[in-house]
Design an enzyme around this catalytic site. Structure first.
Site, PDB file in Angstrom:
ATOM      1  CG  ASP A  30      -2.080   0.975   1.057  1.00 55.44           C
ATOM      2  OD1 ASP A  30      -3.232   0.506   0.942  1.00 55.44           O
ATOM      3  OD2 ASP A  30      -1.833   2.199   1.042  1.00 55.44           O
ATOM      4  CG  ASN A  88     -12.133  -0.483   3.807  1.00 56.23           C
ATOM      5  OD1 ASN A  88     -12.528  -0.907   4.877  1.00 56.23           O
ATOM      6  ND2 ASN A  88     -10.958   0.109   3.668  1.00 56.23           N
ATOM      7  N   GLY A  94     -15.958   2.777   3.350  1.00 53.89           N
ATOM      8  CA  GLY A  94     -14.664   3.443   3.216  1.00 53.89           C
ATOM      9  C   GLY A  94     -13.871   3.009   2.008  1.00 53.89           C
ATOM     10  CD  GLN A  95     -14.812  -0.602  -2.954  1.00 49.65           C
ATOM     11  OE1 GLN A  95     -15.985  -0.805  -2.660  1.00 49.65           O
ATOM     12  NE2 GLN A  95     -14.188  -1.252  -3.923  1.00 49.65           N
ATOM     13  CB  SER A  96     -10.724   5.416  -1.537  1.00 47.08           C
ATOM     14  OG  SER A  96      -9.574   4.620  -1.407  1.00 47.08           O
ATOM     15  CG  HIS A 101      -8.753  -2.860  -2.481  1.00 42.36           C
ATOM     16  ND1 HIS A 101      -9.681  -2.197  -3.235  1.00 42.36           N
ATOM     17  CD2 HIS A 101      -8.624  -2.145  -1.339  1.00 42.36           C
ATOM     18  CE1 HIS A 101     -10.103  -1.124  -2.585  1.00 42.36           C
ATOM     19  NE2 HIS A 101      -9.477  -1.073  -1.420  1.00 42.36           N
ATOM     20  CG  HIS A 103      -6.851  -2.759   3.025  1.00 42.59           C
ATOM     21  ND1 HIS A 103      -6.083  -1.620   2.865  1.00 42.59           N
ATOM     22  CD2 HIS A 103      -8.056  -2.475   2.457  1.00 42.59           C
ATOM     23  CE1 HIS A 103      -6.800  -0.686   2.238  1.00 42.59           C
ATOM     24  NE2 HIS A 103      -8.000  -1.178   1.985  1.00 42.59           N
TER      25      HIS A 103
END
Ligand code: AMP
Length: 115
Positions: A30, A88, A94-96, A101, A103
């Site tokens: 990340d 997320n 909170g998925q940007s 994906h 984490h």
């Protein structure tokens, strides 16, 4: 998907620090690590989120969760003490980045509940 940053990382069109690759997925560090170990595991195929996974994606999801994440956790030295896997999903999740994906976070004690 042409304008997806994680598709571009998977295709090596933009740089990342890859820590794992196979025919179905890649894992990379990340850019803004939230723990001493913080990698993202993504399918090479564009899937928007956990919610977008289809019947046909079961083997892919299982591969990431059963084969890849435990293997990486061991290789990255966090399996013994423990680690966190987070996907997320959606706005309040909170998925940007809208490419599925996972984490993989470890190397410190995690708090609960998350922020
Ligand atoms: P999320 O907020 O769950 O969608 O997570 C997206 C993650 O992608 C964040 O932790 C970002 O730091 C990370 N990220 C965004 N762009 C990149 C990039 N080019 N290389 C590595 N990580 C990235």
């Amino acid at each position: 998907m042409s304008d997806c940053i994680f598709c571009k990382i998977a295709a090596k069109e933009i740089p990342s620090t890859l820590v794992y690759e196979d025919d179905q997925c890649v894992a990379f560090k990340d850019l803004e690590p939230q723990a001493p170990v913080h990698v993202l595991v993504i399918p090479k195929k564009h899937v928007e989120s956990v919610l977008a996974l289809q019947e046909d994606d079961k083997a892919l999801a299982a591969h990431i969760l059963v084969d890849v994440i435990p293997k990486l956790a061991k290789e990255l030295g966090v399996a013994e003490k423990g680690f966190r896997v987070v996907a997320n999903t959606g706005e309040e999740g909170g998925q940007s980045v809208k490419h599925l994906h996972f984490h993989l976070l470890g190397g410190r004690s995690m708090q609960w509940p998350p922020g």
